[in-house]
Write an enzyme that holds these catalytic residues in place. Structure first.
Site, PDB file in Angstrom:
ATOM      1  N   SER A  97       0.851  -1.176   0.000  1.00  0.00           N
ATOM      2  CA  SER A  97       0.000   0.000   0.000  1.00  0.00           C
ATOM      3  C   SER A  97       0.893   1.235   0.000  1.00  0.00           C
ATOM      4  O   SER A  97       1.952   1.251  -0.632  1.00  0.00           O
ATOM      5  CB  SER A  97      -0.934  -0.030   1.225  1.00  0.00           C
ATOM      6  OG  SER A  97      -1.772   1.096   1.254  1.00  0.00           O
TER       7      SER A  97
ATOM      8  N   TYR B 133      -4.795   7.780  -6.352  1.00  0.00           N
ATOM      9  CA  TYR B 133      -3.813   6.808  -5.891  1.00  0.00           C
ATOM     10  C   TYR B 133      -4.116   6.391  -4.452  1.00  0.00           C
ATOM     11  O   TYR B 133      -4.157   5.195  -4.129  1.00  0.00           O
ATOM     12  CB  TYR B 133      -2.408   7.405  -5.986  1.00  0.00           C
ATOM     13  CG  TYR B 133      -1.319   6.535  -5.417  1.00  0.00           C
ATOM     14  CD1 TYR B 133      -0.891   5.395  -6.089  1.00  0.00           C
ATOM     15  CD2 TYR B 133      -0.723   6.853  -4.197  1.00  0.00           C
ATOM     16  CE1 TYR B 133       0.108   4.588  -5.571  1.00  0.00           C
ATOM     17  CE2 TYR B 133       0.278   6.051  -3.670  1.00  0.00           C
ATOM     18  CZ  TYR B 133       0.692   4.920  -4.358  1.00  0.00           C
ATOM     19  OH  TYR B 133       1.678   4.121  -3.829  1.00  0.00           O
TER      20      TYR B 133
ATOM     21  N   LYS C 272      -5.262   2.605  -2.917  1.00  0.00           N
ATOM     22  CA  LYS C 272      -4.528   1.916  -1.857  1.00  0.00           C
ATOM     23  C   LYS C 272      -5.399   1.726  -0.609  1.00  0.00           C
ATOM     24  O   LYS C 272      -5.286   0.707   0.081  1.00  0.00           O
ATOM     25  CB  LYS C 272      -3.258   2.697  -1.509  1.00  0.00           C
ATOM     26  CG  LYS C 272      -2.215   2.718  -2.616  1.00  0.00           C
ATOM     27  CD  LYS C 272      -1.756   1.311  -2.990  1.00  0.00           C
ATOM     28  CE  LYS C 272      -0.576   1.331  -3.952  1.00  0.00           C
ATOM     29  NZ  LYS C 272      -0.127  -0.038  -4.306  1.00  0.00           N
TER      30      LYS C 272
END
Length: 283
Positions: free
Chosen positions: A133, A147, A151
């Site tokens: 992650s 993004y 994650k």
């Protein structure tokens, strides 16, 4: 007894390549994935010359294709979902296609890889899944929203999965790195749409965009040390070995630790402020 098998996605560079080589130095068996062997020839050479195997796998392939390739590997003891990329831009400028690509690569692809590997682990009642992650999942910054969201979704699945497969002696580890000196920032993807005028100048978006565009090569994190900590936490060896099976998250990097503490402090402060309201809603 045969050596454990590692299946590591995104082995063309950075953490993925270094982790392949780290496991191979320990005389473990390794299958690394790259999108194109031709475009990743140097990484392929390094892994194969050290005794590993490389296959082509694009996380944007259909689920059926991903499943077939993962199952063809056979036994997988350590699954490391490392492959991913970064769409860098303000929420307002990201297109539907870019958002879908971000989620496909960073969330759906790893999900499908994990699903394909779990059956074998469950039948053997052994295995470990590590999902790479980012501290961005807990402390999202301007221009990293897509993004960070991808994650965060991966982390949520990881936590639920850990509870589901614990009975089969399968462990799940979330790895949350800070800024490490890989090619991550150099390989970011900028949105096709221009940044709206109002974001130019001295705004949080403009400052973050400048950092992400120019910060490559200056990160404080040593990728090899980061990879060593990941390897140790999974295998139970070395400095991080004591964490095996005891933590849901492996936070690596002083910057990641600072940001995690800041995020947790903010969460606890919000919880305290809202306690009276939270307790006011039952019959």
């Amino acid at each position: 007894m045969s050596s454990p098998v590692w299946f590591i996605t995104g082995a063309s560079n950075g953490f993925g390549l270094l982790l392949c080589l780290r496991a191979l130095r320990a005389n473990q068996r390794v299958v690394g994935t790259v999108r194109s062997k031709a475009k990743s020839a140097d990484a392929v050479r390094q892994i194969e010359s050290a005794g590993g195997q490389v296959i082509e796998l694009d996380l944007n392939e259909p689920k059926e294709s991903i499943t077939r390739k993962v199952k063809a590997v056979g036994q997988i003891d350590y699954l490391v979902n490392n492959a991913g990329f970064f769409v860098m831009g303000a929420v307002e400028q990201v297109t539907a296609e870019e958002a879908q690509l971000q989620m496909q690569t960073n969330f759906f692809g790893p999900l499908y890889v994990t699903q394909a590997a779990l059956e074998g682990m469950r039948l053997r009642r052994a295995g470990a899944v590590a999902n790479l992650s980012s501290i961005a999942a807990k402390d999202p910054q301007p221009t990293s929203a897509l993004y960070a969201a991808s994650k965060a979704a991966l982390e949520a699945v990881s936590e639920s999965l850990a509870a589901e497969v614990a009975a089969f002696d399968i462990s799940v580890l979330i790895v949350e790195p800070g800024a490490f000196r890989t090619n991550f920032l150099a390989a970011y993807s900028a949105p096709a749409a221009p940044l709206p005028d109002h974001y130019e100048g001295e705004t949080a978006v403009a400052r973050a965009r400048e950092y992400f565009a120019t910060g490559g090569g200056t990160q404080a994190g040593d990728p090899q040390k980061g990879v060593d900590r990941i390897y140790e936490a999974l295998t139970g060896e070395g400095l991080a070995g004591k964490l095996k099976g005891k933590v849901a998250r492996l936070v690596i990097g002083p910057d990641a630790l600072r940001r995690m503490r800041k995020s947790n402090d903010k969460f606890l402060a919000d919880l305290a402020l809202g306690e009276e309201v939270a307790l006011s809603t039952d019959f």
